[in-house]
Design a protein around this motif. Structure first.
Motif, PDB file in Angstrom:
ATOM      1  N   ASP A   1      -9.452  -3.828 -13.902  1.00 56.26           N
ATOM      2  CA  ASP A   1      -9.917  -3.120 -12.714  1.00 56.26           C
ATOM      3  C   ASP A   1      -8.754  -2.347 -12.084  1.00 56.26           C
ATOM      4  N   LEU A   2      -8.959  -1.055 -11.854  1.00 54.31           N
ATOM      5  CA  LEU A   2      -7.885  -0.236 -11.290  1.00 54.31           C
ATOM      6  C   LEU A   2      -8.491   0.716 -10.258  1.00 54.31           C
ATOM      7  N   PHE A   3      -8.929   0.118  -9.170  1.00 52.00           N
ATOM      8  CA  PHE A   3      -9.505   0.890  -8.062  1.00 52.00           C
ATOM      9  C   PHE A   3     -10.576   1.864  -8.559  1.00 52.00           C
TER      10      PHE A   3
ATOM     11  N   PRO B   1      -0.207   1.363  -5.908  1.00 50.60           N
ATOM     12  CA  PRO B   1      -1.305   1.131  -4.972  1.00 50.60           C
ATOM     13  C   PRO B   1      -2.377   2.227  -5.028  1.00 50.60           C
ATOM     14  N   TYR B   2      -3.494   1.920  -4.431  1.00 48.96           N
ATOM     15  CA  TYR B   2      -4.665   2.798  -4.436  1.00 48.96           C
ATOM     16  C   TYR B   2      -4.344   4.230  -4.002  1.00 48.96           C
ATOM     17  N   ARG B   3      -3.583   4.354  -2.916  1.00 51.27           N
ATOM     18  CA  ARG B   3      -3.312   5.686  -2.354  1.00 51.27           C
ATOM     19  C   ARG B   3      -2.730   6.641  -3.393  1.00 51.27           C
TER      20      ARG B   3
ATOM     21  N   ASP C   1       0.827  -1.216   0.000  1.00 49.84           N
ATOM     22  CA  ASP C   1       0.000   0.000   0.000  1.00 49.84           C
ATOM     23  C   ASP C   1       0.858   1.261   0.000  1.00 49.84           C
TER      24      ASP C   1
ATOM     25  N   ILE D   1      -2.793   5.881  -6.974  1.00 48.04           N
ATOM     26  CA  ILE D   1      -3.680   5.865  -8.160  1.00 48.04           C
ATOM     27  C   ILE D   1      -4.779   6.908  -8.006  1.00 48.04           C
ATOM     28  N   LYS D   2      -5.318   7.030  -6.800  1.00 47.01           N
ATOM     29  CA  LYS D   2      -6.498   7.894  -6.643  1.00 47.01           C
ATOM     30  C   LYS D   2      -6.165   9.378  -6.825  1.00 47.01           C
TER      31      LYS D   2
END
Ligand code: CAP
Ligand code: MG
Length: 410
Positions: A327-329, A119-121, A13, A123-124
């Motif tokens: 799928d990418l968050f 990771p998501y943190r 993460d 990507i967003k």
């Protein structure tokens, strides 16, 4: 060695993970130098380093020797980059870290960045495609059939004046194309000034839409200086799409355009990618560039065609596709585009590999049809119809002359 921590348990993460292929004399020592050069170190110890800067060190946590080659050892290594190294929402900054100086280090004669995991943190922080496959389909009203979109590139790629460009565009739409785009090397040359072209082609688009009852799309190539002004011009004249030569223009420009909120579909041409992607022992892989294109906000991306004129093995094209659609968050998927040496006879094979959510483009394969552009576009559309109906092209061509002539020629 702080920059080498083999076997370290990584909290995924908090790190961007980069996979490299390297060729070097001493794998661990030099992989550590790579991690150092691409984060907060250099060739010698620094007196300016502070205690707090050490948390920004990248480190190698996996290394596997593969074979010997030209007096060096080839290896697959994985490097963990702490997310704090990266600026939010900045593809250029990722690239200057993980594919910057390290591709030119003397001690590692060959380096290829072949995959990344984010990771998501992080990507967003990126906007990603504004439309994505669903948004483009909604605009084009192709949701119910779910068929592949058919596109063309006006040919000759350069040289036509705005009037003739508009005529070729109109004929392509009238014959059955959904999408018309400028070629990668057509921008704002004297023989076909951008503004005049945009006005005339968008007029042709309106005519084609009202005569066919179908939605149509035109992607003028805005690559060059003043890209934002060019995008604004397209918007002001009712355009719904723009095209960018992503790598030539640079990801900063793509992201700047995306951040403006023009609400226009962005078509990404990858001209010049082969300078980075083609040599398999060095450079940056196309799957990495595909993912970064998606992050930067590209809605439709050239991913290769497998069966056409351009290089790109099936496995790589499928990997490119996976990077833009998987799928990418929650980030929207980008419409994969197949192009380069395509014609109606190749459509079944492309759909077999790519599925229906794909854009199939033909330049020569439409404008080189024996009976011209209208029939060439019709033949492409008939080929898609045949595939959607599950009928072989040979069978379908018995009652569809345009397709038959295309199959005879190619
Ligand atoms: C296709 C094309 C595209 C290439 C680029 C060309 O024309 O316009 O730029 O497909 O390759 O100029 O070659 P044709 P890729 O249909 O006439 O071949 O999509 O692989 O980046
Ligand atoms: Mg082209």
């Amino acid at each position: 060695m702080d920059f080498v921590k083999i076997g370290e348990d990584i909290d995924k993460d908090n790190y961007l993970i980069a996979d490299f292929y390297i060729e070097t004399e001493d794998i661990l020592k030099n992989a550590g130098e790579l991690a150092k050069e691409s984060s907060n170190g250099t060739w010698t110890l620094l007196k300016t380093a502070k205690g707090y800067t050490s948390s920004l060190s990248a480190f190698v946590f996996y290394a596997k020797e593969l074979y010997e080659i030209e007096g060096n050892k080839a290896a697959h290594i994985k490097v963990a980059y702490p997310l704090e190294l990266f600026e939010d929402n900045s593809v250029p900054q990722i690239l200057s870290d993980i594919s910057g100086n390290i591709l030119g280090m003397k001690i590692i004669p060959k380096v290829r960045l072949f995959d990344i995991e984010i990771p998501y943190r992080y990507i967003k922080t990126f906007k990603g495609p504004e439309f994505g496959i669903e948004g483009v389909r909604k605009y084009m009203k192709t949701y119910t059939t779910g068929r592949p979109h058919i596109g063309t590139i006006v040919k000759p790629k350069v040289g036509l004046n705005p009037e003739d460009t508009a005529t070729v565009s109109y004929e392509s739409w009238y014959g059955g194309c959904d999408f018309v785009k400028d070629d990668e090397n057509l921008t704002n040359q004297r023989f076909c000034p951008f503004e005049d072209r945009v006005i005339k082609v968008l007029d042709a688009l309106d005519r084609a839409e009202s005569e066919t009852g179908e939605k149509k799309l035109y992607a003028p190539n805005i690559t060059g200086v003043n890209m934002t002004e060019r995008a604004q011009f397209v918007k002001d004249h009712g355009g719904a799409c723009i095209m960018v030569d992503i790598l030539v223009a640079g990801f900063s420009k793509v992201q700047e355009i995306r951040n403006q909120g023009f609400k226009m579909i962005i078509h990404g041409h990858r001209a010049m990618h082969a300078a980075m992607t083609r040599y398999e022992r060095h450079g940056i892989s196309m799957p990495v560039l595909s993912l970064l294109s998606r992050l930067s906000g590209i809605d439709q991306l050239h991913v290769g065609s497998v069966v056409g004129k351009m290089e790109g093995e099936l496995a790589e094209v499928l990997k490119n596709k996976e990077k833009v659609v998987s799928d990418l968050f929650g980030m929207k998927p980008c419409f994969p585009t197949n192009s380069g040496g395509l014609h109606p006879g190749l459509i079944p094979e492309i759909v077999q590999f790519m599925g229906n959510d794909t854009i199939i483009q033909a330049g020569g394969g439409i404008h080189g049809h024996p009976d011209g552009t209208v029939k060439g576009a019709t033949a492409m559309r008939q080929s898609v119809d045949a595939v959607m109906e599950g009928v072989s092209l040979q069978e379908y061509s018995k009652t569809h002359e345009e397709l038959r002539k295309a199959l005879e020629k190619w």
